[in-house]
Every structure is written in C-alpha cells, then in structure tokens.
Write a protein that holds these residues in place. Structure first.
Motif, PDB file in Angstrom:
ATOM      1  N   UNK A  53       0.818  -1.209   0.000  1.00 36.76           N
ATOM      2  CA  UNK A  53       0.000   0.000   0.000  1.00 36.76           C
ATOM      3  C   UNK A  53       0.853   1.261   0.000  1.00 36.76           C
ATOM      4  N   UNK A  54       1.921   1.256   0.799  1.00 43.27           N
ATOM      5  CA  UNK A  54       2.824   2.405   0.835  1.00 43.27           C
ATOM      6  C   UNK A  54       3.545   2.588  -0.497  1.00 43.27           C
ATOM      7  N   UNK A  55       3.961   1.485  -1.108  1.00 41.66           N
ATOM      8  CA  UNK A  55       4.628   1.573  -2.414  1.00 41.66           C
ATOM      9  C   UNK A  55       3.682   2.115  -3.472  1.00 41.66           C
ATOM     10  N   UNK A  56       2.433   1.640  -3.452  1.00 42.04           N
ATOM     11  CA  UNK A  56       1.462   2.133  -4.433  1.00 42.04           C
ATOM     12  C   UNK A  56       1.145   3.606  -4.207  1.00 42.04           C
ATOM     13  N   UNK A  57       1.144   4.049  -2.955  1.00 41.54           N
ATOM     14  CA  UNK A  57       0.933   5.470  -2.676  1.00 41.54           C
ATOM     15  C   UNK A  57       2.073   6.297  -3.257  1.00 41.54           C
ATOM     16  N   UNK A  58       3.300   5.776  -3.168  1.00 44.79           N
ATOM     17  CA  UNK A  58       4.456   6.468  -3.749  1.00 44.79           C
ATOM     18  C   UNK A  58       4.328   6.534  -5.267  1.00 44.79           C
ATOM     19  N   UNK A  59       3.863   5.445  -5.883  1.00 40.85           N
ATOM     20  CA  UNK A  59       3.677   5.424  -7.342  1.00 40.85           C
ATOM     21  C   UNK A  59       2.580   6.415  -7.739  1.00 40.85           C
ATOM     22  N   UNK A  60       1.502   6.446  -6.968  1.00 41.33           N
ATOM     23  CA  UNK A  60       0.399   7.370  -7.264  1.00 41.33           C
ATOM     24  C   UNK A  60       0.881   8.818  -7.217  1.00 41.33           C
ATOM     25  N   UNK A  61       1.665   9.137  -6.190  1.00 37.60           N
ATOM     26  CA  UNK A  61       2.201  10.494  -6.060  1.00 37.60           C
ATOM     27  C   UNK A  61       3.145  10.806  -7.225  1.00 37.60           C
ATOM     28  N   UNK A  62       3.982   9.837  -7.593  1.00 37.90           N
ATOM     29  CA  UNK A  62       4.916  10.043  -8.708  1.00 37.90           C
ATOM     30  C   UNK A  62       4.151  10.261 -10.017  1.00 37.90           C
ATOM     31  N   UNK A  63       3.060   9.527 -10.211  1.00 41.28           N
ATOM     32  CA  UNK A  63       2.241   9.708 -11.417  1.00 41.28           C
ATOM     33  C   UNK A  63       1.643  11.116 -11.460  1.00 41.28           C
ATOM     34  N   UNK A  64       1.233  11.617 -10.298  1.00 42.51           N
ATOM     35  CA  UNK A  64       0.636  12.953 -10.233  1.00 42.51           C
ATOM     36  C   UNK A  64       1.664  14.050 -10.472  1.00 42.51           C
ATOM     37  N   UNK A  65       2.914  13.794 -10.065  1.00 44.71           N
ATOM     38  CA  UNK A  65       3.939  14.831 -10.135  1.00 44.71           C
ATOM     39  C   UNK A  65       4.798  14.788 -11.392  1.00 44.71           C
ATOM     40  N   UNK A  66       4.849  13.659 -12.074  1.00 45.93           N
ATOM     41  CA  UNK A  66       5.755  13.508 -13.212  1.00 45.93           C
ATOM     42  C   UNK A  66       5.006  13.278 -14.522  1.00 45.93           C
ATOM     43  N   UNK A  67       5.081  14.251 -15.393  1.00 49.70           N
ATOM     44  CA  UNK A  67       4.462  14.111 -16.709  1.00 49.70           C
ATOM     45  C   UNK A  67       5.155  13.004 -17.513  1.00 49.70           C
ATOM     46  N   UNK A  68       6.472  12.848 -17.303  1.00 43.59           N
ATOM     47  CA  UNK A  68       7.214  11.805 -18.027  1.00 43.59           C
ATOM     48  C   UNK A  68       6.756  10.411 -17.611  1.00 43.59           C
ATOM     49  N   UNK A  69       6.542  10.208 -16.313  1.00 44.19           N
ATOM     50  CA  UNK A  69       6.083   8.906 -15.845  1.00 44.19           C
ATOM     51  C   UNK A  69       4.675   8.633 -16.356  1.00 44.19           C
ATOM     52  N   UNK A  70       3.827   9.642 -16.315  1.00 42.48           N
ATOM     53  CA  UNK A  70       2.464   9.473 -16.826  1.00 42.48           C
ATOM     54  C   UNK A  70       2.501   9.126 -18.321  1.00 42.48           C
ATOM     55  N   UNK A  71       3.369   9.794 -19.065  1.00 41.09           N
ATOM     56  CA  UNK A  71       3.504   9.508 -20.502  1.00 41.09           C
ATOM     57  C   UNK A  71       4.004   8.071 -20.719  1.00 41.09           C
ATOM     58  N   UNK A  72       4.930   7.630 -19.877  1.00 39.99           N
ATOM     59  CA  UNK A  72       5.436   6.256 -19.977  1.00 39.99           C
ATOM     60  C   UNK A  72       4.309   5.251 -19.809  1.00 39.99           C
ATOM     61  N   UNK A  73       3.414   5.508 -18.871  1.00 38.95           N
ATOM     62  CA  UNK A  73       2.359   4.536 -18.596  1.00 38.95           C
ATOM     63  C   UNK A  73       1.283   4.507 -19.674  1.00 38.95           C
ATOM     64  N   UNK A  74       1.059   5.606 -20.361  1.00 38.65           N
ATOM     65  CA  UNK A  74      -0.048   5.630 -21.324  1.00 38.65           C
ATOM     66  C   UNK A  74       0.372   5.555 -22.790  1.00 38.65           C
ATOM     67  N   UNK A  75       1.656   5.701 -23.072  1.00 40.92           N
ATOM     68  CA  UNK A  75       2.091   5.733 -24.469  1.00 40.92           C
ATOM     69  C   UNK A  75       2.131   4.347 -25.100  1.00 40.92           C
ATOM     70  N   UNK A  76       1.400   4.165 -26.205  1.00 39.44           N
ATOM     71  CA  UNK A  76       1.453   2.877 -26.911  1.00 39.44           C
ATOM     72  C   UNK A  76       2.710   2.758 -27.791  1.00 39.44           C
ATOM     73  N   UNK A  77       3.471   3.841 -27.893  1.00 33.81           N
ATOM     74  CA  UNK A  77       4.651   3.849 -28.753  1.00 33.81           C
ATOM     75  C   UNK A  77       5.876   3.216 -28.083  1.00 33.81           C
TER      76      UNK A  77
END
Length: 184
Positions: free
Chosen positions: A33-57
């Motif tokens: 749960x703590x690790x997933x909270x860290x990932x959630x925060x990183x997704x909210x703060x990092x446009x690059x990480x968000x792009x990594x997760x959603x890019x089909x390229x």
C-alpha cells in the motif's frame, strides 16, 4: 473472496484483486500500500512517468526497463516492483491509476474502513483532513480512508464520493445551480 462494488468486473479490478490477495497472503498489505501510494504520487507529479504509462509507442521491453528504473528510484518493495513489471509486460500500465484506486478500496474494506474519494480545489492540511475524516466517520459509522485529489476547476469547496453516494459542495456546482435558477 467476494468483493462487492463490481471491482472484479473490470480489468483494473482483476489486477488490483490479484495484487491485494498476494499482498494479504504474504502479510505485506501495508508495505505494498505504501509503495502504491508512492507510485500514485509520482504519477501525479511527473508528466514523463504518466507519458510512460499511457504511451502505446513504447515497446514492452523499454517499458519494462523504464518501470524497473522508476521502481528502484522510488525504493518500492519487491512485490510491487514485480507487479509493475507484469503490467509493463502485459501492456497494462495505462490502467495503473485505476489499479491503485481499486487496491486502496480493497485494502480499506479489509481493514473495515469505507473509502471516500474527495476532490478539493486546494490541498487539505492535516487539520482539515482530520476534521473531514471525523465528519465522514460520523456519517457512515465506520473508519473512513480518504483518497484525496486536487482539481482547481471546482473553484472551492469539495466533492465527496463514497460508493454510490456523492456529496457535491463545490462552488462551481453552486454557481451553476444559481445560474440555472436565475434563468427561471
């Protein structure tokens, strides 16, 4: 184990359930749960990480390497790191935010808590969060786990969703209602 609310009916829910059961059975619910909270925060703060997760390229291999590097940088536990690798391999990183939300819901139910999604115009401080949790607890009669997010578009106030109930106290909604009433 039965999970009401249709969590298992969705793709993200099936992944979240698998991770929840693995974490529960290995007595690592709090760690994961703590690790997933860290990932959630990183997704909210990092446009690059968000792009990594959603890019089909991005290829499966590159996605896997990148997510492993992110897991190392965030110092995630081995269960969560392995799980993220599986998501990358199966090209399911785009559902990561929903998987985290579903996992948090399952973990809250396991602890006997109700989950409330709260949207505010500005982040709540610790005092405001404690007051909100106390108020929600008095409404539902059990502990409440708050999944807070910020959306400046609501202008002020807050929106609370608990299961099928929604309490919309946002200024935007009040202004819209006033505008509708004035049209007559």
């Amino acid at each position: 184990m039965e999970h009401s609310g249709g969590i298992q009916a969705s793709l993200s829910g099936r992944y979240a359930t698998a991770l929840f059961e693995l974490a529960r059975d290995s007595a690592q619910l709090d760690t994961v749960g703590a690790s997933l909270a860290a990932v959630k925060q990183a997704l909210a703060e990092s446009a690059d990480l968000k792009a990594l997760t959603i890019s089909p390229m991005i290829s499966r291999a590159d996605s896997g390497k990148a997510i492993t590097a992110v897991a190392g940088a965030l110092k995630l536990d081995p269960v969560t790191t392995s799980f993220l690798g599986v998501l990358a391999e199966n090209r399911r990183l785009a559902t990561l935010a929903q998987i985290i939300r579903d996992f948090q819901t399952l973990a809250a139910r396991h602890r006997g808590e109700t989950t409330a999604e709260v949207v505010t115009a500005h982040p709540l401080d610790d005092g405001q969060m404690a007051a909100l949790k106390a108020r929600l607890k008095s409404m539902v009669g059990s502990e409440v786990s708050v999944d807070a997010s910020v959306n400046p578009a609501i202008l002020g106030g807050l929106i609370v969703k608990m299961g099928s109930r929604q309490i919309d106290g946002s200024i935007r909604t009040k202004l819209n209602a006033l505008a509708t009433a004035m049209k007559g």
